[in-house]
Design a protein around this motif. Structure first.
Motif, mmCIF file in Angstrom:
data_model
loop_
_atom_site.group_PDB
_atom_site.id
_atom_site.type_symbol
_atom_site.label_atom_id
_atom_site.label_comp_id
_atom_site.label_asym_id
_atom_site.label_seq_id
_atom_site.Cartn_x
_atom_site.Cartn_y
_atom_site.Cartn_z
ATOM 1 N N ALA A 44 0.838 -1.192 0.000
ATOM 2 C CA ALA A 44 0.000 0.000 0.000
ATOM 3 C C ALA A 44 0.875 1.244 0.000
ATOM 4 C CB ALA A 44 -0.910 0.003 1.226
ATOM 5 N N GLN A 45 0.258 2.364 -0.349
ATOM 6 C CA GLN A 45 0.933 3.664 -0.340
ATOM 7 C C GLN A 45 0.007 4.679 0.312
ATOM 8 O OE1 GLN A 45 1.314 3.982 -4.596
ATOM 9 N NE2 GLN A 45 3.440 3.297 -4.557
ATOM 10 N N LEU A 55 -5.235 6.480 0.956
ATOM 11 C CA LEU A 55 -4.537 5.197 0.925
ATOM 12 C C LEU A 55 -4.786 4.511 -0.411
ATOM 13 C CD1 LEU A 55 -2.967 3.002 2.594
ATOM 14 C CD2 LEU A 55 -5.225 2.062 3.145
ATOM 15 N N ARG A 56 -3.734 4.034 -1.023
ATOM 16 C CA ARG A 56 -3.845 3.232 -2.242
ATOM 17 C C ARG A 56 -3.391 1.820 -1.877
ATOM 18 N NH1 ARG A 56 -0.424 5.510 -6.819
ATOM 19 N NH2 ARG A 56 -2.199 6.925 -7.015
ATOM 20 N N ALA A 62 -4.751 -5.402 2.094
ATOM 21 C CA ALA A 62 -3.775 -4.852 3.035
ATOM 22 C C ALA A 62 -4.412 -4.960 4.420
ATOM 23 C CB ALA A 62 -3.450 -3.402 2.705
ATOM 24 N N LEU A 63 -3.612 -5.276 5.413
ATOM 25 C CA LEU A 63 -4.152 -5.493 6.748
ATOM 26 C C LEU A 63 -3.994 -4.231 7.599
ATOM 27 C CD1 LEU A 63 -5.502 -7.754 8.336
ATOM 28 C CD2 LEU A 63 -3.258 -8.309 9.274
ATOM 29 N N LEU A 64 -5.124 -3.695 8.075
ATOM 30 C CA LEU A 64 -5.136 -2.530 8.966
ATOM 31 C C LEU A 64 -5.150 -3.033 10.401
ATOM 32 C CD1 LEU A 64 -5.379 0.525 9.481
ATOM 33 C CD2 LEU A 64 -7.864 0.271 9.223
ATOM 34 N N GLN A 76 -8.124 -4.110 -2.249
ATOM 35 C CA GLN A 76 -7.393 -3.306 -3.235
ATOM 36 C C GLN A 76 -8.278 -2.151 -3.706
ATOM 37 O OE1 GLN A 76 -6.696 -5.040 -7.191
ATOM 38 N NE2 GLN A 76 -4.541 -4.621 -6.803
ATOM 39 N N GLY A 77 -7.701 -0.962 -3.818
ATOM 40 C CA GLY A 77 -8.452 0.192 -4.272
ATOM 41 C C GLY A 77 -7.922 1.471 -3.681
#
Length: 97
Positions: A44-45, A55-56, A62-64, A76-77
């Motif tokens: 992620a970025q 957030l991309r 991606a794990l928060l 994803q998104g």
């Protein structure tokens, strides 16, 4: 996609992400506990534009994570990051985590 919430942080889906890339993946730091909402797995970025974080998520998930909340998979998104607010008789205030 629907909004995703973890404690005081809410992620809202957006069409695209622009802004200046930030060299970390901490979405918010806890004002009360010092704990952090951050991406710990996946690709992620994080970007900053006009006072807002974006957030991309490049990988499928991606794990928060946060020390006091259950980890949440973020699909994803592209996401806008906001701090949730709550109403009190004195007016609106940001939720502190």
């Amino acid at each position: 996609m629907q909004a995703i919430r973890q404690g005081d942080v809410i992620l809202l889906p957006v069409q695209e992400v622009t802004g200046e890339m930030i060299p970390h993946l901490t979405l918010a730091e806890g004002e009360v506990t010092g704990h952090k909402h951050r991406i710990t797995e996946g690709e992620a970025q994080l970007f900053y534009k006009d006072g807002t974080l974006y957030l991309r998520v490049l990988s499928a998930i991606a794990l928060l994570t946060h020390e006091e909340h259950q980890a949440i998979p973020i699909p994803q998104g592209h996401w806008m990051i906001k701090i949730q607010r709550e109403y009190e008789p004195e007016g609106w205030r940001y939720v502190a985590d």
